[in-house]
Design a protein around this motif. Structure first.
Motif, mmCIF file in Angstrom:
data_model
loop_
_atom_site.group_PDB
_atom_site.id
_atom_site.type_symbol
_atom_site.label_atom_id
_atom_site.label_comp_id
_atom_site.label_asym_id
_atom_site.label_seq_id
_atom_site.Cartn_x
_atom_site.Cartn_y
_atom_site.Cartn_z
ATOM 1 N N ILE A 22 0.842 -1.203 0.000
ATOM 2 C CA ILE A 22 0.000 0.000 0.000
ATOM 3 C C ILE A 22 0.877 1.253 0.000
ATOM 4 N N ALA A 23 1.945 1.246 0.824
ATOM 5 C CA ALA A 23 2.838 2.412 0.882
ATOM 6 C C ALA A 23 3.522 2.614 -0.475
ATOM 7 N N LYS A 24 3.957 1.532 -1.111
ATOM 8 C CA LYS A 24 4.607 1.641 -2.430
ATOM 9 C C LYS A 24 3.612 2.145 -3.464
ATOM 10 N N ALA A 25 2.379 1.641 -3.398
ATOM 11 C CA ALA A 25 1.350 2.096 -4.344
ATOM 12 C C ALA A 25 1.063 3.581 -4.137
ATOM 13 N N GLU A 26 1.003 4.019 -2.872
ATOM 14 C CA GLU A 26 0.764 5.437 -2.608
ATOM 15 C C GLU A 26 1.928 6.286 -3.132
ATOM 16 N N ALA A 27 3.169 5.798 -2.918
ATOM 17 C CA ALA A 27 4.341 6.538 -3.406
ATOM 18 C C ALA A 27 4.338 6.579 -4.929
ATOM 19 N N ASP A 28 4.040 5.425 -5.560
ATOM 20 C CA ASP A 28 3.974 5.389 -7.033
ATOM 21 C C ASP A 28 2.882 6.319 -7.540
ATOM 22 N N THR A 29 1.742 6.324 -6.858
ATOM 23 C CA THR A 29 0.630 7.182 -7.271
ATOM 24 C C THR A 29 1.018 8.652 -7.135
ATOM 25 N N THR A 30 1.669 8.989 -6.026
ATOM 26 C CA THR A 30 2.111 10.371 -5.819
ATOM 27 C C THR A 30 3.117 10.772 -6.896
ATOM 28 N N ALA A 31 4.072 9.879 -7.195
ATOM 29 C CA ALA A 31 5.064 10.183 -8.232
ATOM 30 C C ALA A 31 4.387 10.335 -9.595
ATOM 31 N N MET A 32 3.437 9.459 -9.909
ATOM 32 C CA MET A 32 2.744 9.536 -11.195
ATOM 33 C C MET A 32 1.928 10.821 -11.277
ATOM 34 N N ILE A 33 1.277 11.185 -10.173
ATOM 35 C CA ILE A 33 0.482 12.424 -10.173
ATOM 36 C C ILE A 33 1.395 13.626 -10.382
ATOM 37 N N SER A 34 2.574 13.618 -9.721
ATOM 38 C CA SER A 34 3.484 14.755 -9.903
ATOM 39 C C SER A 34 4.026 14.791 -11.332
ATOM 40 N N ARG A 35 4.325 13.626 -11.922
ATOM 41 C CA ARG A 35 4.772 13.591 -13.332
ATOM 42 C C ARG A 35 3.682 14.099 -14.252
ATOM 43 N N ARG A 36 2.470 13.663 -14.002
ATOM 44 C CA ARG A 36 1.355 14.109 -14.853
ATOM 45 C C ARG A 36 1.105 15.610 -14.674
ATOM 46 N N GLU A 37 1.229 16.108 -13.417
ATOM 47 C CA GLU A 37 1.075 17.543 -13.199
ATOM 48 C C GLU A 37 2.160 18.314 -13.959
ATOM 49 N N LYS A 38 3.418 17.787 -13.906
ATOM 50 C CA LYS A 38 4.521 18.449 -14.621
ATOM 51 C C LYS A 38 4.266 18.422 -16.113
ATOM 52 N N MET A 39 3.792 17.253 -16.612
ATOM 53 C CA MET A 39 3.490 17.155 -18.044
ATOM 54 C C MET A 39 2.385 18.145 -18.408
ATOM 55 N N ALA A 40 1.352 18.223 -17.562
ATOM 56 C CA ALA A 40 0.251 19.146 -17.839
ATOM 57 C C ALA A 40 0.758 20.586 -17.787
ATOM 58 N N THR A 41 1.606 20.895 -16.797
ATOM 59 C CA THR A 41 2.173 22.244 -16.691
ATOM 60 C C THR A 41 3.028 22.555 -17.921
ATOM 61 N N ASP A 42 3.840 21.587 -18.340
ATOM 62 C CA ASP A 42 4.669 21.787 -19.546
ATOM 63 C C ASP A 42 3.799 21.999 -20.780
ATOM 64 N N LYS A 43 2.722 21.222 -20.891
ATOM 65 C CA LYS A 43 1.814 21.385 -22.045
ATOM 66 C C LYS A 43 1.166 22.767 -22.012
ATOM 67 N N ILE A 44 0.749 23.175 -20.797
ATOM 68 C CA ILE A 44 0.115 24.499 -20.666
ATOM 69 C C ILE A 44 1.125 25.588 -21.033
ATOM 70 N N ALA A 45 2.386 25.445 -20.545
ATOM 71 C CA ALA A 45 3.418 26.442 -20.854
ATOM 72 C C ALA A 45 3.705 26.469 -22.346
ATOM 73 N N ALA A 46 3.767 25.276 -22.961
ATOM 74 C CA ALA A 46 4.015 25.209 -24.406
ATOM 75 C C ALA A 46 2.850 25.840 -25.157
ATOM 76 N N ALA A 47 1.619 25.576 -24.684
ATOM 77 C CA ALA A 47 0.454 26.165 -25.344
ATOM 78 C C ALA A 47 0.470 27.680 -25.167
ATOM 79 N N GLU A 48 0.880 28.148 -23.971
ATOM 80 C CA GLU A 48 0.975 29.594 -23.752
ATOM 81 C C GLU A 48 2.022 30.212 -24.672
ATOM 82 N N ARG A 49 3.193 29.540 -24.777
ATOM 83 C CA ARG A 49 4.239 30.068 -25.668
ATOM 84 C C ARG A 49 3.759 30.089 -27.109
ATOM 85 N N ALA A 50 3.088 28.988 -27.500
ATOM 86 C CA ALA A 50 2.577 28.936 -28.875
ATOM 87 C C ALA A 50 1.551 30.041 -29.091
#
Length: 184
Positions: free
Chosen positions: A113-141
């Motif tokens: 459960i602890a590993k799943a929570e850590a993996d979920t947190t890491a995946m959420i942070s990666r997805r947030e970073k990807m979403a932030t990068d996409k938003i920044a790229a869309a803003e630049r575009a």
């Protein structure tokens, strides 16, 4: 019927007045003496044939057999008690092993459960970073597209203003000054 009753009464009266004579053999042996003599002979034969010793021997053999059976039963009981104690220890050990297995499984489940929570947190942070990068790229575009549109609109407006305010003579003077600037 009356004759029969009269006859019975006469027989009873005769029986009451009669004396019984005891039988005697050889003039002096009475039935009681015969019984005593036969019992004495029987006991003499029993003793002569050693029947009491045989009975005692048979009883002693029976006692030995019973004692052996009691000893065997005691040994069997001790063995059964030892087996019961051994199985009680095995059951206690099995219960302890089962409790340890359950505790180990609980720890493993908590680790998963602890590993799943850590993996979920890491995946959420990666997805947030990807979403932030996409938003920044869309803003630049969007900014670059806006700049391009603004530049294109400014060029079109400048071209339009130049076309309105400059004529052919003004163009000739500008071309001549540009050529003179190149020569220098």
């Amino acid at each position: 019927m009356a004759n029969f009753a009269l006859l019975a009464a006469a027989a009873n009266a005769a029986a009451e007045h009669a004396e019984h004579a005891e039988p005697v053999a050889f003039g002096f042996v009475t039935p009681g003496m015969w019984v005593a003599l036969s019992m004495t002979a029987f006991l003499a034969i029993v003793i002569w044939k050693k029947v009491p010793g045989a009975i005692a021997g048979a009883l002693d053999a029976k006692i030995v057999t019973i004692r052996q059976q009691l000893d065997a039963a005691t040994a069997l009981r001790a063995e059964a008690e030892a087996l019961r104690a051994e199985y009680a220890k095995k059951i206690a050990g099995a219960e302890a092993d089962a409790a340890a297995m359950v505790e180990h499984a609980r720890h493993e489940a908590q680790a998963i459960i602890a590993k799943a929570e850590a993996d979920t947190t890491a995946m959420i942070s990666r997805r947030e970073k990807m979403a932030t990068d996409k938003i920044a790229a869309a803003e630049r575009a969007a900014v670059e597209e806006l700049r391009a549109r603004a530049a294109s609109a400014a060029a079109a407006a400048a071209g339009h203003l130049i076309a309105q305010h400059h004529g052919a003579g003004a163009d000739k003077a500008l071309v001549d000054s540009a050529i003179a600037g190149l020569a220098n």
